[in-house]
Scaffold this active site. Structure first.
Site, mmCIF file in Angstrom:
data_model
loop_
_atom_site.group_PDB
_atom_site.id
_atom_site.type_symbol
_atom_site.label_atom_id
_atom_site.label_comp_id
_atom_site.label_asym_id
_atom_site.label_seq_id
_atom_site.Cartn_x
_atom_site.Cartn_y
_atom_site.Cartn_z
ATOM 1 C CE LYS A 53 -3.803 -2.472 2.261
ATOM 2 N NZ LYS A 53 -4.453 -3.227 3.653
ATOM 3 C CD GLN A 97 -3.204 -4.545 6.566
ATOM 4 O OE1 GLN A 97 -3.035 -3.628 6.020
ATOM 5 N NE2 GLN A 97 -3.914 -5.866 6.251
ATOM 6 C CG ASP A 120 -9.714 -0.553 5.115
ATOM 7 O OD1 ASP A 120 -9.051 -0.539 3.835
ATOM 8 O OD2 ASP A 120 -8.659 -1.043 5.905
#
Ligand code: NAD
Length: 296
Positions: A53, A97, A120
């Site tokens: 990412k 994460q 997200d």
């Protein structure tokens, strides 16, 4: 005839190029899109996702604020960090994460993120907006699957889509997006409680496997000419590989490629789309911020 192998990397490159162009426009206004990437602990798979990412952010001209915390970090410390990032106007998106260490409640952490920075798309507000068809951040993997299907011009309206898996991050949102009026597929969701899985998969014009079970879908379970989208990323032991394992999807690719009309490989199918859609969400978050300060 063998299936068309869907090149997820190529479609992802297009999405990332567009995010890069939008980033350049924002930079002219003095705004550099910035994603805070929070990693708690040292899980090797998570570490490699985070690195991917960060690389993609740099390539798009965006900033990544890389925050690595020890696995002993308390939930209170993490929540306090999120509060700080929520209040920081130079951070447009926040990504924690997953999975988090067991002593931290993931729901509480996700809910602590300001929905305007929830790139997200996991916050209950984002999920609610998605279900209601309102504007908001869509979760990256399901959105990426939809973009892939559209890019390949795979017929969606009236098609029967069968989704294997009902997780909050893949199966559920996918089922929701596919049944939207502008997509118009008829959706069946299968899960661990499904009896006779093959009965459903054989009816699928679009079969999406997101079960996390290597080799779950075999050629005999696929309708001839179907689009097979393999979301699964599983480590299977492979003594011939240096690492001792290789990545495999949920679909037995070698058999399925002979039966399907389209198929995604693993790796190189859905995976690159997930990162690309994240880049799109980050630039969108920065655009929303830009409009909020200019009053547009
Ligand atoms: P999960 O474990 O949370 O959910 C799996 C789902 O599959 C469950 O809902 C379960 O009911 C269902 N399932 C499991 N075994 C089944 C079976 N035998 N028959 C029918 N249904 C079954 O997993 P997840 O987070 O949704 O991820 C699914 C897979 O997708 C994993 O392999 C994961 O690594 C992968 N993944 C890939 C990406 C990507 O970017 N490519 C992103 C997220 C997840």
């Amino acid at each position: 005839m063998a299936a068309i192998i869907i090149d997820g990397k190529a479609v992802a490159a297009k999405v990332r190029e567009s995010a890069k162009l939008r980033t350049a426009v924002l930079k002219e206004k003095g705004i550099v899109p910035c994603l805070a990437v929070v990693l708690v602990g040292e899980d090797p798979a998570s570490l490699s996702y985070v690195t991917g990412k960060e690389k993609a952010l740099a390539e798009a001209g965006m900033l990544g604020r890389d925050i690595r915390l020890p696995s002993a970090t308390s939930e209170a410390e993490l929540l306090s960090l999120i509060e700080t990032l929520n209040a920081d106007a130079s951070v447009h998106g926040i990504l924690v994460q997953l999975p988090l260490p067991k002593h931290i409640n993931e729901d509480r952490v996700i809910t602590a993120i300001d929905p305007v920075k929830d790139v997200d798309g996991f916050h209950p507000v984002s999920v609610g907006n998605m279900v209601l068809g309102r504007p908001g951040f869509l979760p990256c993997t399901p959105h990426g699957v939809l973009v892939l299907l559209r890019e390949l011009a795979i017929p969606l309206s009236g098609a029967h889509a069968v989704v294997l898996g009902r997780s909050n991050i893949v199966g559920k949102p996918l089922a929701n997006l596919l049944s939207r009026r502008d997509v118009n597929a008829t959706v069946t969701v299968c899960h661990t409680g499904t009896k006779d899985l093959a009965k459903y998969t054989r009816e699928a014009d679009i079969l999406i496997a997101a079960a996390g079970r290597p080799g779950l879908v075999t050629a005999d379970m696929i309708k001839s000419g179907a689009a097979v989208i393999d979301v699964g990323v599983n480590r299977v032991s492979d003594p011939r590989s240096k690492k001792g394992y290789r990545l495999a999807g949920d679909v037995d690719f070698d058999g399925a490629v002979e039966k399907a009309g389209w198929i995604t490989p693993v790796p190189g199918g859905v995976g690159p789309m997930t990162i690309a859609m994240l880049m799109q969400n980050v630039v969108e978050a920065a655009e929303i911020y830009s409009r909020s300060i200019s009053g547009d």
